[in-house]
Design a protein around this motif. Structure first.
Motif, short mmCIF file in Angstrom:
data_model
loop_
_atom_site.label_atom_id
_atom_site.label_comp_id
_atom_site.label_asym_id
_atom_site.label_seq_id
_atom_site.Cartn_x
_atom_site.Cartn_y
_atom_site.Cartn_z
N THR A 1 -71.84 33.59 60.45
CA THR A 1 -72.44 34.79 59.83
C THR A 1 -73.25 34.44 58.58
N ARG B 1 -78.63 33.97 55.52
CA ARG B 1 -79.70 33.02 55.23
C ARG B 1 -81.01 33.48 55.87
N ARG C 1 -75.39 43.97 53.58
CA ARG C 1 -74.03 43.75 54.10
C ARG C 1 -73.72 44.71 55.26
N ARG D 1 -67.61 35.32 54.68
CA ARG D 1 -66.97 35.64 53.40
C ARG D 1 -66.14 36.93 53.49
N ASP D 2 -66.49 37.79 54.44
CA ASP D 2 -65.84 39.11 54.51
C ASP D 2 -65.38 39.43 55.93
N ARG E 1 -72.24 29.67 43.22
CA ARG E 1 -72.19 30.46 44.45
C ARG E 1 -70.79 31.09 44.63
N ASP F 1 -70.32 35.03 45.02
CA ASP F 1 -69.73 35.57 46.25
C ASP F 1 -68.42 36.30 45.99
N ARG G 1 -69.11 39.70 43.33
CA ARG G 1 -70.06 40.79 43.61
C ARG G 1 -69.27 42.10 43.75
O1 DC Z 1 -71.59 30.39 54.79
P1 DC Z 1 -72.93 30.13 54.10
O2 DC Z 1 -72.82 29.19 52.96
O3 DC Z 1 -74.00 29.72 55.07
O4 DC Z 1 -73.36 31.57 53.53
C1 DC Z 1 -74.50 31.75 52.74
C2 DC Z 1 -74.30 32.95 51.80
O5 DC Z 1 -74.25 34.16 52.57
C3 DC Z 1 -73.02 32.95 51.00
O6 DC Z 1 -73.18 32.30 49.75
C4 DC Z 1 -72.67 34.41 50.84
C5 DC Z 1 -73.31 35.07 52.03
N1 DC Z 1 -72.35 35.46 53.08
C6 DC Z 1 -71.69 36.65 52.92
O7 DC Z 1 -71.85 37.30 51.89
N2 DC Z 1 -70.87 37.11 53.90
C7 DC Z 1 -70.65 36.39 55.02
N3 DC Z 1 -69.85 36.88 55.97
C8 DC Z 1 -71.30 35.14 55.18
C9 DC Z 1 -72.14 34.70 54.18
#
Ligand code: DC
Length: 218
Positions: free
Chosen positions: A33, A38, A108, A129-130, A179, A183, A186
């Motif tokens: 995700t 990205r 989101r 992340r979520d 980062r 993350d 927020r």
């Molecule tokens: O997993 P990644 O490093 O490729 O993710 C890039 C950015 O995308 C990460 O710093 C925060 C966001 N992200 C997010 O907010 N929720 C997700 N489910 C996946 C990534």
């Protein structure tokens, strides 16, 4: 809803490596995700939209067509308005950009909607992340894969050197810490490990051990 597997955690914890192996072993698709966020950052760059311009980013995400496709060998590609941007997703600028645009609620909500559609159609392994706290809160298989910031920076540093690229450990560590902060601090749907999520600290673990820790639960 099929019983998908959700894996969350901070940048560089090895989530995607672990998730890919699990998907392969269980013979189900893997959805990265982070690549979707990205993709939104790449679209913002193309359209001259600042990553921190929340209103413009919100309008942009409503206007673009973002698609996730898989090649015959199972590799995930991201298409923005029909154009394959996969090759542009892994720069430091886009890593930071994705972290910034992912703070915008409209971004989101749109990504969550697309991710749930995928999980409704089939059982998948999803990392981000979520996923455990927001996208798939009802799945029984929820994991938080993490490692110390220093260990994550060290892994990234070695990976770059092995790939023949130049790397500066202190810069990598600073990027990771920034980062992590963005993350997890927020306002809308931040990164955290929920109470019903199994925490796996890989600081002193191999990939195999992390994979087995998850497989033993699934
Ligand atoms: O997993 P990644 O490093 O490729 O993710 C890039 C950015 O995308 C990460 O710093 C925060 C966001 N992200 C997010 O907010 N929720 C997700 N489910 C996946 C990534």
């Amino acid at each position: 809803m099929k019983q998908s597997i959700g894996i969350d955690g901070p940048a560089g914890a090895g989530k995607s490596t672990v998730a890919k192996r699990i998907a392969k072993i269980l013979n189900i698709p893997y959805l990265d995700t982070g690549a979707m966020y990205r993709g939104v950052a790449v679209a913002a760059k193309r359209h001259g939209v600042g990553f921190t311009d929340e209103e413009a980013v919100a309008a942009l995400v409503e206007a673009i067509d973002l698609q996730v496709q898989y090649t015959e060998t199972g590799e995930q590609h991201i298409l923005v308005d029909g154009e394959d941007v996969t090759g542009e997703l892994r720069t430091e600028e886009i890593s930071q950009g994705a972290s910034l645009v992912s703070r915008v609620p409209a971004v989101r909500d749109r990504m969550t909607e697309l991710q749930r559609k995928v999980a409704h159609a089939q059982r998948v392994v999803m990392d981000g992340r979520d996923i455990c706290t927001n996208v798939l809160p009802d799945t029984p298989y929820k994991f938080f894969v993490t490692a110390s910031a220093e260990e994550r920076a060290n892994r990234r540093y070695k990976q770059l050197l092995e790939g023949g690229q130049q790397a500066d450990y202190d810069t990598i560590l600073a990027d990771i810490i920034r980062r992590d902060k963005q993350d997890s601090e927020r306002a809308y749907k931040p990164l955290y490990c929920g109470e019903d999520t199994k925490r796996i600290d890989t600081t002193h673990m191999t990939i195999e051990e992390a994979v087995n820790a998850i497989l033993s639960e699934v």
